[in-house]
Design an enzyme around this catalytic site. Sequence first.
Site, PDB file in Angstrom:
ATOM      1  N   HIS A  65       0.831  -1.209   0.000  1.00 13.66           N
ATOM      2  CA  HIS A  65       0.000   0.000   0.000  1.00 13.66           C
ATOM      3  C   HIS A  65       0.865   1.258   0.000  1.00 13.66           C
ATOM      4  O   HIS A  65       1.362   1.684   1.040  1.00 13.66           O
ATOM      5  CB  HIS A  65      -0.898  -0.004   1.244  1.00 13.66           C
ATOM      6  N   ARG A  69       2.049   8.802  -6.746  1.00 16.47           N
ATOM      7  CA  ARG A  69       1.640  10.119  -7.275  1.00 16.47           C
ATOM      8  C   ARG A  69       1.844  10.322  -8.776  1.00 16.47           C
ATOM      9  O   ARG A  69       1.467  11.369  -9.289  1.00 16.47           O
ATOM     10  CB  ARG A  69       2.354  11.254  -6.533  1.00 16.47           C
ATOM     11  N   ASN A  99      -5.021   6.036  -7.132  1.00 17.65           N
ATOM     12  CA  ASN A  99      -5.621   7.382  -7.063  1.00 17.65           C
ATOM     13  C   ASN A  99      -4.665   8.433  -7.608  1.00 17.65           C
ATOM     14  O   ASN A  99      -4.292   9.392  -6.948  1.00 17.65           O
ATOM     15  CB  ASN A  99      -6.075   7.725  -5.644  1.00 17.65           C
ATOM     16  N   ASP A 157      -8.774   3.056  -3.169  1.00 13.36           N
ATOM     17  CA  ASP A 157      -8.173   3.661  -1.976  1.00 13.36           C
ATOM     18  C   ASP A 157      -8.067   5.172  -2.071  1.00 13.36           C
ATOM     19  O   ASP A 157      -7.743   5.722  -3.119  1.00 13.36           O
ATOM     20  CB  ASP A 157      -6.783   3.090  -1.716  1.00 13.36           C
ATOM     21  N   HIS A 184     -10.692   0.470   1.240  1.00 14.57           N
ATOM     22  CA  HIS A 184     -10.545   1.672   2.075  1.00 14.57           C
ATOM     23  C   HIS A 184     -11.842   1.832   2.856  1.00 14.57           C
ATOM     24  O   HIS A 184     -12.846   2.280   2.316  1.00 14.57           O
ATOM     25  CB  HIS A 184     -10.284   2.877   1.163  1.00 14.57           C
ATOM     26  N   HIS A 237      -5.190  -0.304   5.924  1.00 14.50           N
ATOM     27  CA  HIS A 237      -4.890   0.597   7.049  1.00 14.50           C
ATOM     28  C   HIS A 237      -5.902   0.559   8.192  1.00 14.50           C
ATOM     29  O   HIS A 237      -6.522   1.570   8.529  1.00 14.50           O
ATOM     30  CB  HIS A 237      -4.682   2.034   6.558  1.00 14.50           C
ATOM     31  N   ASP A 310       1.185   2.855   3.600  1.00 21.86           N
ATOM     32  CA  ASP A 310       0.303   3.949   3.157  1.00 21.86           C
ATOM     33  C   ASP A 310       1.126   5.216   2.884  1.00 21.86           C
ATOM     34  O   ASP A 310       0.664   6.342   3.125  1.00 21.86           O
ATOM     35  CB  ASP A 310      -0.810   4.231   4.170  1.00 21.86           C
ATOM     36  N   HIS A 314       3.268  14.480   0.232  1.00 24.29           N
ATOM     37  CA  HIS A 314       2.575  15.721  -0.100  1.00 24.29           C
ATOM     38  C   HIS A 314       3.602  16.828  -0.192  1.00 24.29           C
ATOM     39  O   HIS A 314       4.666  16.760   0.423  1.00 24.29           O
ATOM     40  CB  HIS A 314       1.537  16.073   0.962  1.00 24.29           C
TER      41      HIS A 314
END
Lengths: 431, 324
Positions: A65, A69, A99, A157, A184, A237, A310, A314
């Site tokens: 997991h 990006r 995602n 997710d 998720h 998670h 996870d 960012h």
Amino acid sequence: MSRPLLLRGGRLLDPSTRTDGAGDLLIANGKIESLGDRVDLGGRDDVDVLDCAGLVVAPGFIDVHCHLREPGREDVETIATGARAAAAGGFTAVCAMPNTDPVTDNQAAVGFIIRQAARAGAARVYPIGAISLGQRGEALAEFGEMVGAGAVAVSDDGKPVASAHLMRTALEYARTFGIPVADHCEEPTLAAGGAMNEGIVSARLGLKGVPNEAEEIMAIRDILLARRTGGHVHLCHMSTRGSVELIRWGKERGIPVTAEACPHHLSLTEDAVEGYDTNAKMNPPLRTAADVEALREAVRDGTIDAIATDHAPHHYDEKEREFADAPNGIVGLETALAVNITWLVAPGIIDLGTLVDKMACAPARVFHLQGGTLRRGSVADVTIFDPDTEWTVDPTRFRSKGRNTPYTGKRLRGRVHYTIVDGQLIHRREE
Amino acid sequence: MSGAAAAPLGKDLLGLEPLTAEQITLILDTAEPFKEISERAIKKVPTLRGATIVNLFFEASTRTRVSFEFAEKRLSADTVNVGSTGSSVQKGETLVDTARNLEAMRIDMVVIRHGASGAAQFLADRIESNVINAGDGTHEHPTQGLLDLLTLRDRFKRLDGLKVCIVGDVLHSRVARSNIWGLKKVGAEVAVCGPRSLLPNAIDELEVEVFDRVEDAIEWADALNVLRLQLERMQGGYIPSLREYNRVFGVSRERLERAPRDLVILHPGPMNRGVEIDSDVADGPFSVILDQVTNGVAVRMAVLYLLSGGRPELAEAAKSGGGR
């Protein structure tokens, strides 16, 4: 083909073959050729030797997991930087969540990730395809074509599958391809607008909380749907003591459910949010000490199958803002081993062998991936680490582009020295 | 300024939760001499002459913004008001960039009102200037809490042992949080009353009494602090209607008349007459709602004075220009 590689004098630790003892391991042609107390080279002089004295030689870690990006947010991580961060953290393979922008919901998008990963030449990257087109929760994506292109699981997710009917269909449809549906768990109306765990800390800080039940309601819904359909649901998670009880309930009844927990949920509580630290903001949120304790016990007794990061990089600017507006997630690839050793192995909750199982063997089993073992003839994905040395987390040294970690400045135990993928040394510790 | 040695409150005022009872009492005591300034014909003393203060109001506010501005002006500070509309915030500038740019102009203090919980602390952690929280999201509104305490102390001549019930939307109220911390620290007994959907789920862990029925709260309390019911809560599905809210939780004369003693009524404003409070209560003899507003200026003068390094024992002298 490169020269054979001899890992000399390490502690060979592999729960999948019940191996734990000092010895040598010989890699040739990308495979584990032999291992034992003393591998006899028989006069061969074409072998590279890596001194592993004082180090643990384990099957390469696999992270089921993470968020790399790319495509879409190459400013915060790329498949190449993510795969190098993975290698630095001892991961020989990672599974990339879909995602992205655009969403990884078709075979071409899956193929793109496979190609970018091959070019990076670091850790293996296995794409996870979306459950629904655009992760919009409406229509199923083409699981078959995505699996054909290299996807190893499906997941929406980052977003819950709000429709129980769609989740049911996904579990049924995934059976054809033998892949898990990575789930998720978040009941969207209960979690809406939430920024942290609902409890005394959220009440004091004036932040909207997400109750444990937002996770648990979806966990039990999908465990029940797995029972109905026979499809394999993998709960991502997990963060609450209630979820642990529900997973235990499902497993006792033979329902095809597996589950993962993240290093941060096994080490930190909601108290880390104090002072509005956005690096303690993630989804699901950090919970209470009682939840952490239940999760640790679940890792120990096997209710939680695997530990997954996870990893969610960012941009600095996005985290450097008002708490409620900051995005969820922290980076985890380069701290996972040390966090797990520091908070699970050092206090005696699990032994090192169990940790290797949670980080290497179980992920391979649960997602049906190669590796996760030191068995003779298997692929030579190997991680070599020092379980004892302490170091201080300095995010500026991460290979990941992300710096968003709640462990900055923390003293942690355990460092990766070498990471080997397909018999090739892809990471060597600096200094 | 006198420097760090004379910083009885520290650098910032972010909330009442981190303060001690002594610090809270100090602010209230310091406010006493400042009350008189506002009663003079010339409402100005030179105490903060030369100090520059920016009022950064990212949310609509009349009472708090004007109260701070009067407090600053009556202490002779130079003040600038910045709102979110018509400023660089509208152009998408981040909070931290706005603050750093203001600070580069060599300001001394920032008063911030912001819709996000933690915004004041966020700012305080990143700039050198003193930061005063004028309300951050649903977290705290410390000067409101202080003026409520001062008003209660004026009325009852004590706070220790006083029974105060906060009525209404505690879940979303920064006023409620500051009141709970402030009142508890100075020894008052605190209760809350409201629909459970508008109380924090973890309310018991805040160690306050909880009344499900406003009648029971009225029977128990010496004073009620009636919170504004924000009208958008209905759309959020927290309560069915304002009409029913008034019928079940509204503070009305009929309900108060059944109380064993006369209750003092506070409200932080702005009021929704006929919703959380009936007009004859708001305008009645036991309402101290306008005293709260008057005290707001004095409390804010005290906070500005103490944060700027003013020495509490010289607050009286400060009125004529000394004391810093």
